[in-house]
Design an enzyme around this catalytic site. Sequence first.
Site, PDB file in Angstrom:
ATOM      1  N   SER A   5       0.864  -1.180   0.000  1.00 14.96           N
ATOM      2  CA  SER A   5       0.000   0.000   0.000  1.00 14.96           C
ATOM      3  C   SER A   5       0.905   1.236   0.000  1.00 14.96           C
ATOM      4  CB  SER A   5      -0.890  -0.061   1.247  1.00 14.96           C
ATOM      5  OG  SER A   5      -1.735   1.039   1.284  1.00 14.96           O
ATOM      6  N   HIS A  43      -0.895  -1.042  -4.462  1.00 12.19           N
ATOM      7  CA  HIS A  43      -2.210  -0.714  -3.904  1.00 12.19           C
ATOM      8  C   HIS A  43      -2.221   0.778  -3.558  1.00 12.19           C
ATOM      9  CE1 HIS A  43      -5.889  -1.884  -1.649  1.00 12.19           C
ATOM     10  NE2 HIS A  43      -5.518  -0.957  -0.777  1.00 12.19           N
ATOM     11  N   ASP A  59      -4.543   3.786  -1.859  1.00 14.57           N
ATOM     12  CA  ASP A  59      -5.712   4.063  -1.026  1.00 14.57           C
ATOM     13  C   ASP A  59      -6.191   5.497  -1.233  1.00 14.57           C
ATOM     14  OD1 ASP A  59      -6.092   1.640   0.429  1.00 14.57           O
ATOM     15  OD2 ASP A  59      -4.216   2.073   1.479  1.00 14.57           O
ATOM     16  N   MET A  72      -8.929   8.182  -0.078  1.00 12.25           N
ATOM     17  CA  MET A  72      -9.877   8.432   1.023  1.00 12.25           C
ATOM     18  C   MET A  72     -10.404   9.864   0.934  1.00 12.25           C
ATOM     19  SD  MET A  72      -7.799   6.720   4.175  1.00 12.25           S
ATOM     20  CE  MET A  72      -6.839   5.200   3.979  1.00 12.25           C
ATOM     21  N   HIS A  75      -7.938   1.465  -4.572  1.00 10.95           N
ATOM     22  CA  HIS A  75      -8.977   1.180  -3.575  1.00 10.95           C
ATOM     23  C   HIS A  75      -9.661   2.497  -3.207  1.00 10.95           C
ATOM     24  CE1 HIS A  75      -9.711  -0.305   0.864  1.00 10.95           C
ATOM     25  NE2 HIS A  75     -10.839  -0.137   0.195  1.00 10.95           N
ATOM     26  N   MET A 128     -11.972   4.546  -1.133  1.00 12.02           N
ATOM     27  CA  MET A 128     -12.761   4.622   0.109  1.00 12.02           C
ATOM     28  C   MET A 128     -13.440   5.979   0.093  1.00 12.02           C
ATOM     29  SD  MET A 128      -9.915   2.875   2.498  1.00 12.02           S
ATOM     30  CE  MET A 128      -8.689   3.169   1.242  1.00 12.02           C
ATOM     31  N   MET A 185     -12.069  -6.264   3.891  1.00 15.87           N
ATOM     32  CA  MET A 185     -11.289  -5.408   4.790  1.00 15.87           C
ATOM     33  C   MET A 185     -11.096  -6.126   6.124  1.00 15.87           C
ATOM     34  SD  MET A 185     -10.477  -2.683   3.164  1.00 15.87           S
ATOM     35  CE  MET A 185      -9.627  -1.949   4.562  1.00 15.87           C
ATOM     36  N   ASP A 243      -7.134  -6.762   3.082  1.00 16.06           N
ATOM     37  CA  ASP A 243      -6.447  -5.487   3.295  1.00 16.06           C
ATOM     38  C   ASP A 243      -6.619  -5.018   4.735  1.00 16.06           C
ATOM     39  OD1 ASP A 243      -5.384  -2.937   3.011  1.00 16.06           O
ATOM     40  OD2 ASP A 243      -7.019  -2.172   1.760  1.00 16.06           O
TER      41      ASP A 243
HETATM   42  C1  DX5 Z   1      -6.880   1.016   5.249  1.00 15.66           C
HETATM   43  C2  DX5 Z   1      -6.297   0.924   3.869  1.00 15.66           C
HETATM   44  C3  DX5 Z   1      -5.196  -0.065   3.802  1.00 15.66           C
HETATM   45  C4  DX5 Z   1      -3.997   0.344   4.590  1.00 15.66           C
HETATM   46  C5  DX5 Z   1      -3.193  -0.853   4.930  1.00 15.66           C
HETATM   47  O1  DX5 Z   1      -7.904   1.920   5.264  1.00 15.66           O
HETATM   48  O2  DX5 Z   1      -7.273   0.541   2.937  1.00 15.66           O
HETATM   49  O3  DX5 Z   1      -4.839  -0.365   2.466  1.00 15.66           O
HETATM   50  O4  DX5 Z   1      -3.203   1.270   3.916  1.00 15.66           O
HETATM   51  O5  DX5 Z   1      -2.259  -0.506   5.891  1.00 15.66           O
HETATM   52  P1  DX5 Z   1      -1.779  -1.536   6.988  1.00 15.66           P
HETATM   53  O6  DX5 Z   1      -1.247  -2.729   6.236  1.00 15.66           O
HETATM   54  O7  DX5 Z   1      -0.722  -0.781   7.739  1.00 15.66           O
HETATM   55  O8  DX5 Z   1      -2.962  -1.894   7.832  1.00 15.66           O
HETATM   56 ZN    ZN Z   2      -6.611  -0.296   0.909  1.00 18.06          ZN
END
Ligand code: DX5
Ligand code: ZN
Length: 216
Positions: free
Chosen positions: A7, A32, A34, A36, A65, A67, A136, A174
């Site tokens: 990630s 990956h 993220d 948000m 991903h 979110m 998740m 994840d």
């Molecule tokens: C959480 C994210 C993950 C996160 C994973 O909201 O979707 O992808 O970055 O980080 P770790 O592996 O540190 O939990």
């Molecule tokens: Zn993620």
Amino acid sequence: MKKIAPSILSGNLLNLAAELELIKEAGADLIHIDIMDGIFVPNITAGWDIVSAIKSGTDIPLDVHLMIDKPERYIEEFVKSGADILTIHQEGCIHLHRAVEKIRELGASPGVAINPSTPISALDEILDYIDLVLIMSVNPGFSGQEFIYGSLFKIENMRKIIAKRELETLIEVDGGIKVLNIADVANSGANIIVSGSGIFKTDDYKKTIMEMKERI
Ligand code: DX5
Ligand code: ZN
């Protein structure tokens, strides 16, 4: 073969280009990313410009991903910016089937994610239309959280449903995954394993990913 997806936004944001090089050299199978929005999750990261920038810095496929609330608003931007897999949350999208079809029409692989409190039965009707289910194993929003062990049952049950329905759907997991617990996740039936702090908070990414691959 099971894949490791670091990630990337858990890495050094001041030097993403160098992080991409290191992670490639270390054996990353997917990157990956993220995204948000501060509404669907309490944290904010970045928009599609970061996806374009990362695309220009690597030839590893991008696993994006989202979110974000109502992700259907931005599917086109994220696919055009270089997402190879685009995953949206079941909880944030009312017309999930339409959104998934749009991702595929635009040329990316559609995935649907579920939060820890969402049952896998929420995916029953969409399963035939997607390439990937993202389970998740933490509440989304932050890296560095503890793995929720009940997720292992969800992975096992999802694996059984996919087999029974004779689908090829991949299972991605994840959140909270590190060298020490990666075998549990893999043995439960995951195909793609995401890790943020489990890789980027270690000193030697190559050693960490090699150890992860030995255990899966
Ligand atoms: C959480 C994210 C993950 C996160 C994973 O909201 O979707 O992808 O970055 O980080 P770790 O592996 O540190 O939990
Ligand atoms: Zn993620």
